[in-house]
Design a protein around this motif. Structure first.
Motif, PDB file in Angstrom:
ATOM      1  N   LEU A 169       0.831  -1.195   0.000  1.00 35.76           N
ATOM      2  CA  LEU A 169       0.000   0.000   0.000  1.00 35.76           C
ATOM      3  C   LEU A 169       0.872   1.253   0.000  1.00 35.76           C
ATOM      4  CD1 LEU A 169      -2.901  -0.703   2.530  1.00 35.76           C
ATOM      5  CD2 LEU A 169      -3.092  -0.361   0.069  1.00 35.76           C
ATOM      6  N   PRO A 170       0.571   2.214  -0.878  1.00 34.65           N
ATOM      7  CA  PRO A 170       1.281   3.494  -0.815  1.00 34.65           C
ATOM      8  C   PRO A 170       0.985   4.207   0.505  1.00 34.65           C
ATOM      9  CG  PRO A 170       0.099   3.237  -2.900  1.00 34.65           C
ATOM     10  CD  PRO A 170      -0.364   2.135  -1.999  1.00 34.65           C
ATOM     11  N   GLU A 171       1.814   5.187   0.825  1.00 32.61           N
ATOM     12  CA  GLU A 171       1.600   5.981   2.037  1.00 32.61           C
ATOM     13  C   GLU A 171       0.278   6.744   1.929  1.00 32.61           C
ATOM     14  OE1 GLU A 171       3.641   6.347   4.855  1.00 32.61           O
ATOM     15  OE2 GLU A 171       4.521   4.534   4.004  1.00 32.61           O
ATOM     16  N   PRO A 172      -0.404   6.992   3.069  1.00 27.25           N
ATOM     17  CA  PRO A 172      -1.644   7.771   3.024  1.00 27.25           C
ATOM     18  C   PRO A 172      -1.360   9.230   2.691  1.00 27.25           C
ATOM     19  CG  PRO A 172      -1.024   7.332   5.299  1.00 27.25           C
ATOM     20  CD  PRO A 172      -0.084   6.531   4.433  1.00 27.25           C
ATOM     21  N   ALA A 173      -2.304   9.863   2.006  1.00 30.44           N
ATOM     22  CA  ALA A 173      -2.138  11.266   1.642  1.00 30.44           C
ATOM     23  C   ALA A 173      -2.220  12.173   2.865  1.00 30.44           C
ATOM     24  CB  ALA A 173      -3.207  11.667   0.630  1.00 30.44           C
ATOM     25  N   ASN A 174      -3.202  11.908   3.729  1.00 28.24           N
ATOM     26  CA  ASN A 174      -3.436  12.708   4.939  1.00 28.24           C
ATOM     27  C   ASN A 174      -3.536  14.193   4.611  1.00 28.24           C
ATOM     28  OD1 ASN A 174      -3.917  12.966   7.716  1.00 28.24           O
ATOM     29  ND2 ASN A 174      -1.784  13.523   8.106  1.00 28.24           N
ATOM     30  N   ASP A 175      -4.402  14.533   3.643  1.00 26.83           N
ATOM     31  CA  ASP A 175      -4.637  15.928   3.286  1.00 26.83           C
ATOM     32  C   ASP A 175      -6.134  16.122   3.024  1.00 26.83           C
ATOM     33  OD1 ASP A 175      -5.107  14.899   0.725  1.00 26.83           O
ATOM     34  OD2 ASP A 175      -3.130  15.449  -0.023  1.00 26.83           O
ATOM     35  N   SER A 176      -6.488  17.189   2.333  1.00 29.28           N
ATOM     36  CA  SER A 176      -7.902  17.533   2.151  1.00 29.28           C
ATOM     37  C   SER A 176      -8.679  16.469   1.381  1.00 29.28           C
ATOM     38  CB  SER A 176      -8.025  18.877   1.431  1.00 29.28           C
ATOM     39  OG  SER A 176      -7.392  18.828   0.159  1.00 29.28           O
ATOM     40  N   ARG A 177      -7.996  15.664   0.586  1.00 29.62           N
ATOM     41  CA  ARG A 177      -8.695  14.606  -0.153  1.00 29.62           C
ATOM     42  C   ARG A 177      -9.336  13.590   0.791  1.00 29.62           C
ATOM     43  NH1 ARG A 177      -3.731  12.682  -3.715  1.00 29.62           N
ATOM     44  NH2 ARG A 177      -2.652  13.507  -1.870  1.00 29.62           N
ATOM     45  N   CYS A 178      -8.718  13.380   1.927  1.00 31.74           N
ATOM     46  CA  CYS A 178      -9.175  12.330   2.837  1.00 31.74           C
ATOM     47  C   CYS A 178     -10.569  12.609   3.386  1.00 31.74           C
ATOM     48  CB  CYS A 178      -8.186  12.166   3.986  1.00 31.74           C
ATOM     49  SG  CYS A 178      -6.505  11.751   3.430  1.00 31.74           S
ATOM     50  N   ARG A 179     -10.918  13.882   3.553  1.00 30.62           N
ATOM     51  CA  ARG A 179     -12.232  14.213   4.105  1.00 30.62           C
ATOM     52  C   ARG A 179     -13.362  13.759   3.193  1.00 30.62           C
ATOM     53  NH1 ARG A 179      -9.501  19.114   5.360  1.00 30.62           N
ATOM     54  NH2 ARG A 179     -10.513  20.165   3.610  1.00 30.62           N
ATOM     55  N   GLU A 180     -13.103  13.672   1.883  1.00 27.57           N
ATOM     56  CA  GLU A 180     -14.132  13.287   0.927  1.00 27.57           C
ATOM     57  C   GLU A 180     -14.152  11.784   0.655  1.00 27.57           C
ATOM     58  OE1 GLU A 180     -16.138  15.691  -0.217  1.00 27.57           O
ATOM     59  OE2 GLU A 180     -14.997  17.144   0.953  1.00 27.57           O
ATOM     60  N   LEU A 183     -13.252   5.739   2.262  1.00 28.07           N
ATOM     61  CA  LEU A 183     -12.382   4.743   2.890  1.00 28.07           C
ATOM     62  C   LEU A 183     -11.545   5.304   4.032  1.00 28.07           C
ATOM     63  CD1 LEU A 183     -11.054   2.868  -0.278  1.00 28.07           C
ATOM     64  CD2 LEU A 183     -13.043   2.346   1.123  1.00 28.07           C
ATOM     65  N   ILE A 184     -11.870   6.498   4.502  1.00 21.85           N
ATOM     66  CA  ILE A 184     -11.019   7.137   5.514  1.00 21.85           C
ATOM     67  C   ILE A 184     -10.895   6.292   6.774  1.00 21.85           C
ATOM     68  CG2 ILE A 184     -12.957   8.532   6.418  1.00 21.85           C
ATOM     69  CD1 ILE A 184     -10.859  10.757   6.939  1.00 21.85           C
ATOM     70  N   ASP A 185     -11.966   5.611   7.198  1.00 23.38           N
ATOM     71  CA  ASP A 185     -11.887   4.795   8.414  1.00 23.38           C
ATOM     72  C   ASP A 185     -11.043   3.544   8.207  1.00 23.38           C
ATOM     73  OD1 ASP A 185     -13.444   6.564   9.857  1.00 23.38           O
ATOM     74  OD2 ASP A 185     -15.327   5.563   9.353  1.00 23.38           O
ATOM     75  N   LEU A 186     -11.049   3.010   6.976  1.00 20.58           N
ATOM     76  CA  LEU A 186     -10.217   1.849   6.670  1.00 20.58           C
ATOM     77  C   LEU A 186      -8.762   2.254   6.447  1.00 20.58           C
ATOM     78  CD1 LEU A 186     -12.643   0.064   4.180  1.00 20.58           C
ATOM     79  CD2 LEU A 186     -12.145  -0.646   6.512  1.00 20.58           C
ATOM     80  N   PRO A 191      -3.865   8.745  11.926  1.00 16.55           N
ATOM     81  CA  PRO A 191      -3.073   7.957  12.878  1.00 16.55           C
ATOM     82  C   PRO A 191      -1.772   7.424  12.287  1.00 16.55           C
ATOM     83  CG  PRO A 191      -5.391   7.339  12.996  1.00 16.55           C
ATOM     84  CD  PRO A 191      -5.247   8.239  11.815  1.00 16.55           C
ATOM     85  N   LEU A 192      -1.816   6.990  11.029  1.00 18.46           N
ATOM     86  CA  LEU A 192      -0.589   6.479  10.409  1.00 18.46           C
ATOM     87  C   LEU A 192       0.445   7.583  10.245  1.00 18.46           C
ATOM     88  CD1 LEU A 192      -1.979   4.031   7.700  1.00 18.46           C
ATOM     89  CD2 LEU A 192      -0.658   3.443   9.727  1.00 18.46           C
ATOM     90  N   ALA A 193      -0.023   8.768   9.851  1.00 13.98           N
ATOM     91  CA  ALA A 193       0.909   9.889   9.688  1.00 13.98           C
ATOM     92  C   ALA A 193       1.515  10.287  11.023  1.00 13.98           C
ATOM     93  CB  ALA A 193       0.191  11.076   9.060  1.00 13.98           C
ATOM     94  N   ALA A 194       0.697  10.283  12.077  1.00 14.28           N
ATOM     95  CA  ALA A 194       1.207  10.641  13.406  1.00 14.28           C
ATOM     96  C   ALA A 194       2.217   9.619  13.905  1.00 14.28           C
ATOM     97  CB  ALA A 194       0.040  10.750  14.384  1.00 14.28           C
TER      98      ALA A 194
END
Length: 209
Positions: A169-180, A183-186, A191-194
């Motif tokens: 799996l690529p790294e999560p974006a953790n930016d404004s795209r995630c709010r839309e 799959l954000i809960d999956l 948390p991964l970025a932190a």
């Protein structure tokens, strides 16, 4: 003869362009979840998901058209393809939202360009244009199937194949795209970025450590 390749769904190109991690979650791990955006999208597609044909002013409109491109190994379905009296195909992709408010996202254009490449191979006709139809405002936004978009389709196909083969799996974006993203809960981008932030800080402070 070259080995046959597993076909890539056209929708995967849109997912990849929006977020590579989202693409792999859907197409490698078969993950899916609903949110208000996916439900609105399903409502918009209810009619065009029913195969059929209409004729108006000499233009044939076909719904739920199966698509494929053997050269690139793509498969999918067009919401609507309009055929001019001369037989030129014109793909129309349905999206929820309004034309004025909808983001003119490259991911939507990429999906439309992939449909155009499939139609060119299937019909032998050039497909220079397509359109995004915004259901809430009942208006279209025409898209030129440019040389740049065509190249981006081919590069995206190669990138997706490489990512699927790597099975990581690529790294999560953790930016404004995630709010839309449904799959954000999956995905768990925050948390991964932190969790990775302290390790990144240590590497930056002690590059040779």
């Amino acid at each position: 003869m070259p080995e046959p390749v597993e076909p890539i769904p056209i929708a995967a190109l849109q997912h990849w362009c929006y977020c590579p991690r989202q693409c792999l979650l859907i197409h490698a791990e078969q993950a899916f979840a609903e949110n208000v955006h996916t439900l609105r999208g399903q409502a918009v597609h209810e009619r065009v998901d029913q195969a059929g044909m209409d004729l108006r002013a000499g233009v044939r409109s076909a719904r739920a058209v199966p698509l494929w491109c053997d050269r690139l190994g793509l498969v999918g379905k067009a919401d609507v393809v309009e055929f001019s009296p001369a037989g030129t195909p014109y793909p129309v992709e349905y999206k929820h939202g309004r034309k004025g408010r909808a983001a003119k996202g490259l991911h939507d254009h990429l999906q439309l360009a992939a449909q155009a490449l499939c139609l060119e191979e299937m019909t032998g006709q050039a497909v220079p244009l397509g359109a995004i139809y915004h259901a809430s405002s009942h208006r279209r936004r025409e898209v030129v199937i440019s040389a740049e978009l065509r190249v981006l389709v081919e590069h995206s196909v190669l990138a997706i194949r490489a990512a699927l083969a790597a099975a990581m799996l690529p790294e999560p974006a953790n930016d404004s795209r995630c709010r839309e993203c449904s799959l954000i809960d999956l995905c768990q981008p925050a948390p991964l970025a932190a969790r990775r932030a302290p390790a990144s800080a240590r590497r930056a402070a002690f590059p040779d450590g």
